[in-house]
Design a protein around this motif. Structure first.
Motif, short mmCIF file in Angstrom:
data_model
loop_
_atom_site.label_atom_id
_atom_site.label_comp_id
_atom_site.label_asym_id
_atom_site.label_seq_id
_atom_site.Cartn_x
_atom_site.Cartn_y
_atom_site.Cartn_z
N ALA A 238 0.84 -1.20 0.00
CA ALA A 238 0.00 0.00 0.00
C ALA A 238 0.87 1.25 0.00
N PHE A 239 0.43 2.28 -0.71
CA PHE A 239 1.24 3.47 -0.99
C PHE A 239 2.50 3.02 -1.73
N SER A 240 2.27 2.27 -2.80
CA SER A 240 3.36 1.51 -3.43
C SER A 240 4.34 2.36 -4.20
N PHE A 241 3.97 3.57 -4.59
CA PHE A 241 4.80 4.44 -5.42
C PHE A 241 5.24 3.63 -6.65
N THR A 255 3.70 -15.21 -4.09
CA THR A 255 2.89 -15.77 -5.18
C THR A 255 2.14 -14.68 -5.92
N ASP A 256 1.60 -13.73 -5.17
CA ASP A 256 0.84 -12.62 -5.75
C ASP A 256 1.26 -11.33 -5.07
N VAL A 257 1.36 -10.26 -5.84
CA VAL A 257 1.72 -8.95 -5.30
C VAL A 257 0.77 -7.91 -5.86
N VAL A 258 0.15 -7.13 -4.96
CA VAL A 258 -0.71 -6.02 -5.36
C VAL A 258 -0.02 -4.71 -5.00
N SER A 259 0.17 -3.86 -6.01
CA SER A 259 0.69 -2.50 -5.78
C SER A 259 -0.49 -1.55 -5.78
N LEU A 260 -0.70 -0.89 -4.64
CA LEU A 260 -1.87 -0.01 -4.45
C LEU A 260 -1.40 1.42 -4.25
N SER A 263 -1.77 7.31 -7.36
CA SER A 263 -1.16 7.92 -8.53
C SER A 263 -1.05 6.95 -9.70
N ALA A 264 -1.68 7.29 -10.81
CA ALA A 264 -1.56 6.47 -12.02
C ALA A 264 -0.13 6.47 -12.54
N HIS A 265 0.55 7.61 -12.40
CA HIS A 265 1.94 7.71 -12.85
C HIS A 265 2.83 6.77 -12.05
N ALA A 266 2.62 6.71 -10.73
CA ALA A 266 3.42 5.82 -9.89
C ALA A 266 3.18 4.36 -10.26
N LEU A 267 1.94 3.99 -10.51
CA LEU A 267 1.63 2.61 -10.86
C LEU A 267 2.20 2.24 -12.23
N ALA A 268 2.21 3.20 -13.15
CA ALA A 268 2.83 2.95 -14.45
C ALA A 268 4.32 2.69 -14.28
N SER A 269 4.94 3.42 -13.37
CA SER A 269 6.36 3.21 -13.09
C SER A 269 6.59 1.84 -12.46
N ALA A 270 5.67 1.41 -11.58
CA ALA A 270 5.78 0.08 -10.97
C ALA A 270 5.71 -1.01 -12.04
N PRO A 281 13.71 -14.92 -12.76
CA PRO A 281 12.62 -15.91 -12.73
C PRO A 281 11.59 -15.68 -11.63
N ARG A 282 12.03 -15.45 -10.41
CA ARG A 282 11.06 -15.31 -9.32
C ARG A 282 10.17 -14.09 -9.52
N ILE A 283 10.76 -12.99 -10.00
CA ILE A 283 9.96 -11.79 -10.24
C ILE A 283 8.97 -12.06 -11.37
N ALA A 284 9.41 -12.75 -12.39
CA ALA A 284 8.53 -13.06 -13.52
C ALA A 284 7.39 -14.00 -13.12
N GLU A 285 7.66 -14.90 -12.17
CA GLU A 285 6.65 -15.89 -11.76
C GLU A 285 5.55 -15.29 -10.89
N ALA A 286 5.86 -14.22 -10.14
CA ALA A 286 4.86 -13.63 -9.26
C ALA A 286 3.79 -12.91 -10.08
N VAL A 287 2.54 -13.08 -9.67
CA VAL A 287 1.44 -12.36 -10.31
C VAL A 287 1.41 -10.94 -9.74
N HIS A 288 1.60 -9.93 -10.60
CA HIS A 288 1.63 -8.54 -10.13
C HIS A 288 0.40 -7.80 -10.65
N GLU A 289 -0.34 -7.19 -9.73
CA GLU A 289 -1.53 -6.42 -10.08
C GLU A 289 -1.38 -5.01 -9.52
#
Length: 406
Positions: A238-241, A255-260, A263-270, A281-289
């Motif tokens: 939360a407040f993921s920047f 397994t799953d990561v939510v960036s909340l 800011s739309a700009h911050a989420l685009a950067s994430a 590999p591990r970063i690619a395997e995690a589901v990111h939302e």
């Protein structure tokens, strides 16, 4: 034919301060306020070196003078008399740089080189992002010395670009001096976004227009701790920047990561940061939302649960009058987050509000855990990273607490 008269050099600016202020300066405090100045021999100019003498007319300190600021002198040196010549400035810079040398390996090229007052550079911060240096000034008193600083940096980082960032309160005065926020002072910077590495993870930083100097370098150690806690967990950042904690959680095996974030700009950067690390590999395997929402509102209404929640809001108390409200807000955030933690879940709650003390913040989070009706165990509390050390109370702002909830 007579020669024109030379302009006489004004005498050294000399100040005497109150007994209480003397004690603070002797103890290492880097600030002298306007109200503490008892007398001075003449008016001073912005950025002039002012020498402070004690009641027995002995040298006490020397610092940067600013007649337009209530913080009248920022101390550069205290103790034995010293001449702030070229050799002094060079040694002063090298001392800060040498402190960082053992802290980072080849997998990290983004970190703080000078942490303002705590490194003896009051009102000046220097951050590195790859082959780019960012100088951020918080006082106009540095303007007359900027050329010297840039020369010192050019000698030590000859192939680096240097970007100037300015706090909002001095930008108008900067324009009068021919300076601007985001100005490239040395080298070439093809675009405002710079790529750098932190413990092997690739990030981008907008060094020209981004918050602070482009990235939140101060949370590196907490990000590394989160990596060690994330394996097999569903994670909410939360407040993921731009997704710093999210990427470390993913590399840690989440397994799953939510960036909340709001800011739309911050989420685009994430999302961009995740894409740049797709080869891991591990970063690619995690589901990111990514979810764009107000964190307070979203936590109050969502029915999702997580095994690890990180709360890292921007400062909730930018002035002393906001302190009590901020303490309540930290407690509410923690309470809402705990409701969405699974059994055995972990809450990592952080604060960067200097006006809220560490104990006040930690107690607010502990109080929320107590009132949740669930059992909990405190894993640890943390403070500043080694490249962001704080040498006096007003410099202390960062704190975090880790709770495991049954």
């Amino acid at each position: 034919m007579s020669s024109p008269e030379s302009v006489p050099t004004p005498p050294r600016l000399r100040l005497r301060i109150t007994a209480a202020a003397e004690g603070y300066v002797r103890a290492g405090h880097p600030w002298v306020y306007e109200s503490s100045v008892r007398e001075q021999n003449r008016e001073g100019d912005t950025g002039e070196l002012a020498v402070i003498y004690d009641r027995r007319d002995r040298f006490l300190a020397i610092g940067l003078y600013d007649p337009q600021s209530p913080l009248r002198v920022r101390v550069l040196h205290a103790g034995a008399p010293a001449t702030l010549d070229d050799a002094w400035w060079a040694a002063h810079l090298d001392k800060s740089l040498d402190l960082r040398t053992p802290l980072f390996g080849p997998d990290t090229d983004g970190y703080r080189l000078i942490n303002g007052e705590s490194d003896g550079w009051p009102g000046l911060v220097l951050d590195r992002y790859g082959s780019v240096l960012v100088v951020k000034l918080y006082t106009a008193a540095w303007f007359p010395h900027l050329e010297r600083v840039l020369g010192l940096l050019a000698a030590r980082f000859p192939d680096f670009a240097v970007v100037l960032r300015l706090s909002r309160n001095i930008q108008e005065r900067a324009r009068a001096a021919g300076l601007a926020d985001g100005q490239v002072m040395q080298g070439d910077l093809p675009q405002s976004t710079v790529v750098f590495h932190e413990t092997g993870i690739v990030f981008e930083a907008d060094v020209v227009r981004g918050q602070k100097t482009g990235f939140f370098l101060d949370q590196r150690e907490n990000r590394r701790r989160v990596e060690g806690l994330a394996k097999g967990r569903r994670v909410l950042n939360a407040f993921s920047f731009s997704g710093g904690f999210s990427l470390y959680a993913a590399r840690g095996g989440a397994t799953d990561v939510v960036s909340l974030d709001l800011s739309a700009h911050a989420l685009a950067s994430a999302r961009s940061n995740f894409a740049m690390n797709a080869g891991q590999p591990r970063i690619a395997e995690a589901v990111h939302e990514t979810i764009q929402a107000d964190v307070f509102d979203w936590l109050a209404h969502t029915d999702l649960t997580f095994d690890l929640i990180i709360l890292d809001p921007p400062s909730l108390a930018r002035r002393e009058t906001e302190r009590e409200g901020a303490i309540r807000a930290y407690g509410k955030l923690a309470a809402d987050a705990i409701r969405h933690l699974s059994s055995g879940g972990i809450l990592v709650s952080a604060s960067c509000s200097a006006h809220v003390s560490a104990d006040e913040f930690w107690d607010a989070v502990r109080g929320a855990a107590d009132h949740s009706g669930r059992g909990w165990r405190e894993q640890r509390t943390t403070r500043h990273a080694p490249d962001h050390h704080a040498s006096f109370p007003e410099a202390e702002y960062l704190k975090a607490i880790y709770l495991e909830v049954n």
